[in-house]
Enzyme design. Sequence first.
Site, PDB file in Angstrom:
ATOM      1  CE  LYS A  35      -3.992  -0.866   2.701  1.00 40.11           C
ATOM      2  NZ  LYS A  35      -4.757  -0.950   4.213  1.00 40.11           N
ATOM      3  CG  ASN A 208     -22.434   6.945  11.215  1.00 41.71           C
ATOM      4  OD1 ASN A 208     -22.269   7.779  10.326  1.00 41.71           O
ATOM      5  ND2 ASN A 208     -21.022   6.310  11.172  1.00 41.71           N
ATOM      6  CG  LEU A 250     -35.777  11.849   4.662  1.00 40.57           C
ATOM      7  CD1 LEU A 250     -36.752  13.144   4.644  1.00 40.57           C
ATOM      8  CD2 LEU A 250     -36.389  10.808   5.656  1.00 40.57           C
ATOM      9  CB  CYS A 260     -19.835   3.952   8.234  1.00 38.15           C
ATOM     10  SG  CYS A 260     -18.044   4.227   7.829  1.00 38.15           S
ATOM     11  CE  LYS A 263     -16.634   0.054  10.924  1.00 41.57           C
ATOM     12  NZ  LYS A 263     -16.151   0.684  12.296  1.00 41.57           N
TER      13      LYS A 263
END
Length: 430
Positions: A35, A208, A250, A260, A263
């Site tokens: 990476k 979240n 919505l 996200c 989890k």
Amino acid sequence: MNILVIGTGYVGTTTALVFAEIGWNVTGLDVDLPKIKLLQQGKLHFYEPGLEDLLNKHLGTKRIRFTADKKKAIEDNEMIFICVGTPSLPDGSADLRYVKQVSEDIGRHMNGDKLIINKSTVPVGTQELITAWTRDAQMVPYPFEVASNPEFLREGKACMDALQPDRIIIGTNSENAAKRIGKLYESMQCPIIVTAPRTAEFTKYAANAFLATKISFINELARLSDRLGVNVKEVAYGIGLDNRIGPSFLQAGIGYGGSCFPKDVAALLNMAEHNEVELKLLEKVVHVNQTQHMYLLRKVREQIGNLAGKKIALLGLAFKPDTDDIREAPAIHMIPKLRNEKAYVQAYDPIAALPPELMDESVNFGSSPEETMEGADAAIICTEWPMFLNIDWVQVKDSMKAPNLFDGRNLLDADQMKRIGFFYQGIGYG
Ligand code: UDX
């Protein structure tokens, strides 16, 4: 100011590059050498619009560098951001092993005063754990502080979200740490809120969880809209104009996915369970979400009957447009179900790939949306990629075995599709 960002995944790379963009000298550190090599060559190991340009710009300005040398990177920098993954464990709790590892690395290589700032999404109380893990690993008891500074980046819009955030939250009880972190962000035009570390950690989950709740709310109403002959898109527009509600999140569809929401909601529920508090509303949010793609599959069965031997085209694999991320994507959850019912699946996505474990003689990847739908008994839109708007739907209709179109993202114009001759159904729409 020199900043070290540990972890060059999605959040770490974006954070590092945005700090470089606003003028700081940044080092990105990762243990994953391939990476690091890619980043040093100006290439990202994931897809994010605009980020590769920023990477090449700041490799040029020399405000960003990448290394795998932990010791030197930690020694050379006073401000250290932790941006490592916190994946879900089977019970829904966040796996803190990488955060612990990094905290211990910082403790071990500490050579003077350090300010450690955690950006990884972590359970409430983790700032205290990072402090303890770092302290326990120290060779020499240098002073250090640990603050929390959650990120609110959306995949596909990460650069914009990071450069023009709605707010910055700094979780610390230290005036000195708040001042130093505030200085990093002083060029940004948004409120900077300083709170206790636990409050900052909780705020990320609360944000979240609330957005996930909005989505499941409209998705549940969409099911009722279908029965009542109501257009849920217009309902969402109508309620969204109310300032107290707001128009975003919505959009009814086959549910939220990504790295996200699923989890973080699971981690919040796990925290609640450990603290013997019931979060019934959030449990239902998860239930609605997990069954939303099945709701669409039920519509497909109602229209075309038993799926055995039928060819189903899936348009879009990514959990949303502008990303190649398929984590928890509704399309990916649909494939094993279609396979169990002995359907043939032909999938297409402009960027995301089919994971090898899902590919077999009954699941293929098409070379274009048009080819993917050729001979199909039904097509399902799973991701609202704008390119699907430009498909020649008249031609597609003639090439399908049966013109059944299920729009899991309410992307297309229902009236137009029906005029072309499709049996068209969205979610609470069509
Ligand atoms: C989310 C948060 O928005 C971000 O602040 C946080 O830091 C990380 O999690 P992300 O997962 O990148 O970001 O995607 P987001 O744009 O929020 O969408 C999440 C999912 O919800 C997608 O699957 C999307 O299709 C779905 N969604 C979103 C809906 O189904 N309807 C909507 O109205 C909005």
